[in-house]
Structures are given as C-alpha cells and as structure tokens.
Design an enzyme around this catalytic site. Structure first.
Site, PDB file in Angstrom:
ATOM      1  N   HIS A 259     -35.217 -31.288  62.550  1.00  0.00           N
ATOM      2  CA  HIS A 259     -36.614 -31.527  62.922  1.00  0.00           C
ATOM      3  C   HIS A 259     -36.942 -31.010  64.321  1.00  0.00           C
ATOM      4  O   HIS A 259     -38.082 -31.185  64.779  1.00  0.00           O
ATOM      5  CB  HIS A 259     -36.964 -33.014  62.838  1.00  0.00           C
ATOM      6  CG  HIS A 259     -36.757 -33.622  61.485  1.00  0.00           C
ATOM      7  ND1 HIS A 259     -37.285 -33.071  60.335  1.00  0.00           N
ATOM      8  CD2 HIS A 259     -36.068 -34.728  61.083  1.00  0.00           C
ATOM      9  CE1 HIS A 259     -36.929 -33.813  59.292  1.00  0.00           C
ATOM     10  NE2 HIS A 259     -36.192 -34.815  59.722  1.00  0.00           N
TER      11      HIS A 259
HETATM   12 ZN   LIG Z   1     -33.178 -37.029  56.789  1.00  0.00          ZN
END
Ligand SMILES: [Zn+2]
Length: 299
Positions: free
Chosen positions: A119
């Site tokens: 992320h």
């Molecule tokens: Zn995850």
C-alpha cells in the site's frame, strides 16, 4: 532455502494497536523449530540505502520519514505511529526483500519473513505500509542489470494499490492482484491484471480463478523473477479478510503458485504481506505454510 530476517522487524506498538507486530518473531521462531530456518541459510539484512529507496520513493517523503516530520493526516493514513524504530524497521524489511530477490535469482527460491508492504506509494504511506519493498527490489535489480522483467503475484486480500500505481504503464513489470473487491482500499488503482473477488469466496472458486489467471500470465509474460506476496488475510476468520479460504485451501494456493513458477522456470522471492487472525500465533502458523510448501518442493 535462504530467508531474510532481522530481530528488529519487530517494533513495539501501543497495546491496543490492531497491527500484529508479534507475528514476525513468532514466524521466525516457528520456522526455526520446524528446521526451515537454519544459521547457514539465514540472511540478516542491513538497512536499505536511501539511494535504493529513491528509485521508487520521493525525496520529500523519505525526508519526512527520516526526520519524523510527517503531518497528522499522513500518520493517520499510515495507520501506525511514526518512530525511529519503525523507520529503521521499514528499511530493514525493504532490504530483506532485496536480499531475498538476489538469493532467489541464484537459488530459484528465497524469502523474506516480512515485506509485501504493497500500500506504499512513491510519496506517501498507507494501510500500515511505509515503503514499497517489492517495488524497490524490482528497481534495484533492474538498475544492477540482474533482471529486466518482473511479475508481481499479489494474493494478499487487499489490492496492491501502491504497487499498481508505481508500475502503471511499465511494460516490463506485470502486476497481478487478486483481492476482495469490496475490501480496502476503497479506491483501487489499476494493476496490469486485477481480479476482484466477492465477499465470502471459498477454496474452489478462489483456486480455479488463480490457476486460470496465473497460467495465462506465465504463458504470455516472460518474467525473469516473480515476487510473491503471500498474504494470509484471505483465510476465513481474518479480522479484515471477508473471504472464506480454509487452511487447506491456503496450503493448496501456496503449493500451486510455487509449483507453477518452478515448472515455468521462473525464480520466486516470497514476502509474507498481511495476516490478521485471532492471535499473532495463529497468524504466524498461517504465514509458515508457504515456507513449508517451499521446502516440500525445493527441499
Ligand atoms: Zn492485506
């Protein structure tokens, strides 16, 4: 099989924090007990060089991470409180993935007992991810002339949004993400191939989709190296997962990915990515499965 680990992968977080930091030492100890990690095959990473991190991340972001000057909104987005230990930890884990990738190119298979922090974007972190270790490793190996094309097989239950954004439009890096369509992140980026799953998907449907898509990718994309993000948050009962994969389904998944890449003659670097089972012990037990399957195949 060589694996990277450092005791400082663990950093103390506030007691009520949802991130299961304890899974790192627990996984390491478990693999030690199982004889899967031995002194001779252990890689102890040093902190990744800033020069390497700059291949992916912006100077401004790295400066804020180094100096502890992220603003409150950035820390909220990150989801973990900044500390010098956390910054050091992130550089150790990124380096562990770089070292695992180098070892995989020599041995056919290697792993990092952390990493898969998919992320993280060039200029910001989110979802517990500061640095995009896999993206950094790909850029380092390309810079060093060790690889040209990389395939990212991201089976964490959350979309690899940072990785997708970093490599969008780059024809030398294929990003494959199979994830919960309704799960975090709400705003998905575009991977080379995204497979979004409905809530509650079970073993048979999951494995059928994986087998079909992975075979198609390997047949058409001549990868020099695969980065496997073996997130275990797909398993039923995971706090953030929403899918219904059994332990045996997870084992079949790991076996399938490793076996398919071996048959295709492509080396694999394993990172563990996410996992949020009821206890950190249980999470570590699930993360151990990919390494158990690696030994079963590669000895
Ligand atoms: Zn995850």
């Amino acid at each position: 099989m060589r694996v990277a680990y450092h005791k400082d992968y663990f950093v103390a977080l506030p007691p009520t924090h949802p991130f299961p930091m304890a899974k790192y030492p627990l996984l390491y100890e478990r693999l030690r007990r199982e004889g899967l990690v031995r002194d001779g095959s252990l890689i102890e990473p040093a902190e990744a060089d800033l020069e390497d991190l700059r291949l992916v991340h912006t100077d401004d972001y790295l400066g804020r991470l180094a100096g502890g000057s992220l603003d409150a909104a950035a820390v909220r987005k990150l989801g973990v409180p900044w500390s010098t230990a956390l910054w050091r930890r992130s550089r150790l884990a990124a380096s562990g993935t770089i070292e695992a990738a180098r070892a995989a190119l020599e041995d056919g298979l290697a792993g990092n007992l952390a990493g898969g922090t998919h992320h993280a974007f060039p200029g910001h972190g989110e979802g517990f991810c500061l640095l995009n270790d896999v993206a950094v490793a790909i850029r380092v190996l390309q810079r060093d002339g060790r690889i040209r094309r990389a395939l990212v097989v991201d089976l964490d239950v959350h979309q690899g949004n940072g990785t997708a954004a970093i490599f969008e439009g780059d024809t030398d890096v294929f990003t494959f993400s199979m994830h919960g369509e309704r799960n975090y992140p709400t705003r998905k980026m575009r991977s080379t191939l995204d497979v979004g799953l409905a809530d509650g998907v079970g073993d048979d449907e999951y494995l059928e989709l994986l087998e079909r898509n992975l075979a198609g990718i390997l047949a058409n994309f001549p990868a020099d190296l695969v980065f496997y993000l073996a997130g275990v948050d797909v398993v039923q009962g995971d706090r953030y997962g929403r899918l219904a994969i059994t332990d045996m389904g997870l084992r079949r998944r790991e076996r399938h990915v490793l076996e398919t890449c071996r048959r295709a003659g492509v080396p694999v670097a394993i990172t563990i990515a996410g996992g949020y089972a009821a206890t950190p012990e249980r999470t570590a037990e699930l993360h151990a499965i990919v390494f158990e399957e690696a030994r079963a195949q590669f000895g």
